[in-house]
Design a protein around this motif. Structure first.
Motif, PDB file in Angstrom:
ATOM      1  N   ILE A 101      41.285  39.010  39.048  1.00 25.59           N
ATOM      2  CA  ILE A 101      42.460  39.655  38.462  1.00 25.59           C
ATOM      3  C   ILE A 101      43.106  38.734  37.437  1.00 25.59           C
ATOM      4  CG2 ILE A 101      44.813  40.468  38.935  1.00 25.59           C
ATOM      5  CD1 ILE A 101      43.713  41.547  41.608  1.00 25.59           C
ATOM      6  N   MET A 102      43.228  37.459  37.762  1.00 23.59           N
ATOM      7  CA  MET A 102      43.876  36.514  36.854  1.00 23.59           C
ATOM      8  C   MET A 102      43.082  36.361  35.553  1.00 23.59           C
ATOM      9  SD  MET A 102      46.527  35.898  38.616  1.00 23.59           S
ATOM     10  CE  MET A 102      47.358  34.561  37.848  1.00 23.59           C
ATOM     11  N   VAL A 103      41.760  36.410  35.649  1.00 26.06           N
ATOM     12  CA  VAL A 103      40.903  36.228  34.474  1.00 26.06           C
ATOM     13  C   VAL A 103      40.670  37.546  33.730  1.00 26.06           C
ATOM     14  CG1 VAL A 103      38.562  35.600  33.732  1.00 26.06           C
ATOM     15  CG2 VAL A 103      39.746  34.197  35.415  1.00 26.06           C
ATOM     16  N   GLY A 104      40.405  38.611  34.485  1.00 25.25           N
ATOM     17  CA  GLY A 104      40.009  39.868  33.859  1.00 25.25           C
ATOM     18  C   GLY A 104      41.055  40.948  33.823  1.00 25.25           C
ATOM     19  N   GLY A 105      42.203  40.716  34.420  1.00 24.92           N
ATOM     20  CA  GLY A 105      43.254  41.722  34.430  1.00 24.92           C
ATOM     21  C   GLY A 105      43.204  42.614  35.658  1.00 24.92           C
ATOM     22  N   GLN A 106      44.272  43.357  35.850  1.00 19.25           N
ATOM     23  CA  GLN A 106      44.410  44.238  37.013  1.00 19.25           C
ATOM     24  C   GLN A 106      43.500  45.462  36.900  1.00 19.25           C
ATOM     25  OE1 GLN A 106      46.835  43.559  39.629  1.00 19.25           O
ATOM     26  NE2 GLN A 106      45.544  44.999  40.685  1.00 19.25           N
ATOM     27  N   SER A 107      43.317  45.942  35.683  1.00 15.46           N
ATOM     28  CA  SER A 107      42.438  47.096  35.487  1.00 15.46           C
ATOM     29  C   SER A 107      41.679  46.938  34.178  1.00 15.46           C
ATOM     30  CB  SER A 107      43.239  48.393  35.493  1.00 15.46           C
ATOM     31  OG  SER A 107      44.161  48.409  34.429  1.00 15.46           O
TER      32      SER A 107
ATOM     33  N   LYS B  99      38.138  54.335  33.925  1.00  9.72           N
ATOM     34  CA  LYS B  99      39.130  53.275  34.097  1.00  9.72           C
ATOM     35  C   LYS B  99      39.065  52.798  35.541  1.00  9.72           C
ATOM     36  CE  LYS B  99      43.884  51.958  33.360  1.00  9.72           C
ATOM     37  NZ  LYS B  99      45.201  52.306  32.857  1.00  9.72           N
ATOM     38  N   LEU B 100      38.905  51.504  35.716  1.00 13.69           N
ATOM     39  CA  LEU B 100      38.786  50.917  37.049  1.00 13.69           C
ATOM     40  C   LEU B 100      39.943  49.962  37.300  1.00 13.69           C
ATOM     41  CD1 LEU B 100      35.001  50.127  36.684  1.00 13.69           C
ATOM     42  CD2 LEU B 100      35.991  52.020  37.951  1.00 13.69           C
ATOM     43  N   SER B 101      40.481  50.010  38.502  1.00 19.61           N
ATOM     44  CA  SER B 101      41.571  49.107  38.883  1.00 19.61           C
ATOM     45  C   SER B 101      41.122  48.237  40.042  1.00 19.61           C
ATOM     46  CB  SER B 101      42.807  49.897  39.300  1.00 19.61           C
ATOM     47  OG  SER B 101      43.317  50.613  38.206  1.00 19.61           O
ATOM     48  N   ARG B 102      41.475  46.981  39.948  1.00 20.36           N
ATOM     49  CA  ARG B 102      41.179  46.049  41.040  1.00 20.36           C
ATOM     50  C   ARG B 102      42.274  46.175  42.101  1.00 20.36           C
ATOM     51  NH1 ARG B 102      39.482  42.661  36.422  1.00 20.36           N
ATOM     52  NH2 ARG B 102      37.275  42.267  36.693  1.00 20.36           N
ATOM     53  N   ALA B 103      42.059  45.510  43.223  1.00 20.38           N
ATOM     54  CA  ALA B 103      43.049  45.516  44.305  1.00 20.38           C
ATOM     55  C   ALA B 103      44.390  45.003  43.791  1.00 20.38           C
ATOM     56  CB  ALA B 103      42.556  44.639  45.452  1.00 20.38           C
ATOM     57  N   ASP B 104      45.449  45.418  44.433  1.00 15.96           N
ATOM     58  CA  ASP B 104      46.794  45.007  44.055  1.00 15.96           C
ATOM     59  C   ASP B 104      46.987  43.517  44.310  1.00 15.96           C
ATOM     60  OD1 ASP B 104      49.605  45.680  43.341  1.00 15.96           O
ATOM     61  OD2 ASP B 104      49.946  45.023  45.409  1.00 15.96           O
ATOM     62  N   LEU B 105      47.466  42.801  43.293  1.00 14.42           N
ATOM     63  CA  LEU B 105      47.612  41.349  43.391  1.00 14.42           C
ATOM     64  C   LEU B 105      48.563  40.934  44.513  1.00 14.42           C
ATOM     65  CD1 LEU B 105      46.789  38.623  42.244  1.00 14.42           C
ATOM     66  CD2 LEU B 105      48.587  38.860  40.529  1.00 14.42           C
ATOM     67  N   SER B 106      49.669  41.635  44.681  1.00 12.15           N
ATOM     68  CA  SER B 106      50.623  41.262  45.740  1.00 12.15           C
ATOM     69  C   SER B 106      50.012  41.472  47.128  1.00 12.15           C
ATOM     70  CB  SER B 106      51.935  42.024  45.594  1.00 12.15           C
ATOM     71  OG  SER B 106      51.711  43.409  45.703  1.00 12.15           O
ATOM     72  N   THR B 107      49.186  42.508  47.269  1.00 14.69           N
ATOM     73  CA  THR B 107      48.500  42.743  48.539  1.00 14.69           C
ATOM     74  C   THR B 107      47.508  41.624  48.821  1.00 14.69           C
ATOM     75  OG1 THR B 107      48.725  45.129  48.281  1.00 14.69           O
ATOM     76  CG2 THR B 107      47.048  44.360  49.824  1.00 14.69           C
ATOM     77  N   LEU B 108      46.764  41.213  47.794  1.00 19.26           N
ATOM     78  CA  LEU B 108      45.803  40.114  47.961  1.00 19.26           C
ATOM     79  C   LEU B 108      46.511  38.811  48.334  1.00 19.26           C
ATOM     80  CD1 LEU B 108      43.365  40.811  45.007  1.00 19.26           C
ATOM     81  CD2 LEU B 108      42.865  41.008  47.454  1.00 19.26           C
ATOM     82  N   ARG B 109      47.653  38.554  47.711  1.00 21.04           N
ATOM     83  CA  ARG B 109      48.396  37.322  48.031  1.00 21.04           C
ATOM     84  C   ARG B 109      48.895  37.341  49.472  1.00 21.04           C
ATOM     85  NH1 ARG B 109      51.348  36.671  42.213  1.00 21.04           N
ATOM     86  NH2 ARG B 109      49.685  35.456  41.251  1.00 21.04           N
ATOM     87  N   ALA B 110      49.327  38.496  49.950  1.00 24.42           N
ATOM     88  CA  ALA B 110      49.766  38.618  51.352  1.00 24.42           C
ATOM     89  C   ALA B 110      48.584  38.400  52.289  1.00 24.42           C
ATOM     90  CB  ALA B 110      50.397  39.984  51.589  1.00 24.42           C
ATOM     91  N   MET B 111      47.433  38.986  51.946  1.00 22.36           N
ATOM     92  CA  MET B 111      46.223  38.788  52.758  1.00 22.36           C
ATOM     93  C   MET B 111      45.833  37.320  52.774  1.00 22.36           C
ATOM     94  SD  MET B 111      43.881  42.050  51.635  1.00 22.36           S
ATOM     95  CE  MET B 111      42.458  41.483  52.571  1.00 22.36           C
ATOM     96  N   LYS B 112      45.942  36.666  51.627  1.00 23.03           N
ATOM     97  CA  LYS B 112      45.591  35.246  51.527  1.00 23.03           C
ATOM     98  C   LYS B 112      46.469  34.421  52.469  1.00 23.03           C
ATOM     99  CE  LYS B 112      45.472  31.365  48.361  1.00 23.03           C
ATOM    100  NZ  LYS B 112      45.521  30.899  46.984  1.00 23.03           N
ATOM    101  N   LYS B 113      47.750  34.702  52.475  1.00 23.08           N
ATOM    102  CA  LYS B 113      48.686  33.960  53.332  1.00 23.08           C
ATOM    103  C   LYS B 113      48.326  34.131  54.812  1.00 23.08           C
ATOM    104  CE  LYS B 113      53.626  33.146  53.719  1.00 23.08           C
ATOM    105  NZ  LYS B 113      54.951  33.526  53.248  1.00 23.08           N
TER     106      LYS B 113
END
Length: 78
Positions: free
Chosen positions: A25-31, A38-52
């Motif tokens: 997401i950081m390199v290629g964008g959210q979508s 049009k393709l969208s990647r997982a939500d960044l805030s959700t991924l950060r919560a999962m990471k924690k």
């Protein structure tokens, strides 16, 4: 990744996949768009919560005692 495969992964392996998804997401964008799709990647805030949560699990798995990450400081009064 199917649900069956996900159940077989350790918290550490899942953390690695979540970190890679965050990098994507950081390199290629959210979508992104390919032709008319049009393709969208997982939500960044959700991924950060999962990471924690996964980091907490990995730390707990590596911990053999209840107070492994505890330090004691002793101060002398004058």
């Amino acid at each position: 990744m199917g649900a069956e495969e996900e159940q077989q992964l350790t918290a550490s392996q899942l953390l690695s996949k979540v970190n890679q998804a965050i990098v994507n997401i950081m390199v290629g964008g959210q979508s992104y768009q390919i032709g008319s799709r049009k393709l969208s990647r997982a939500d960044l805030s959700t991924l950060r919560a999962m990471k924690k949560e996964l980091e907490a699990q990995v730390n707990a798995e590596g911990s053999s005692e209840l107070l492994d990450n505890t330090y004691v400081a002793m101060f002398e009064g004058r």
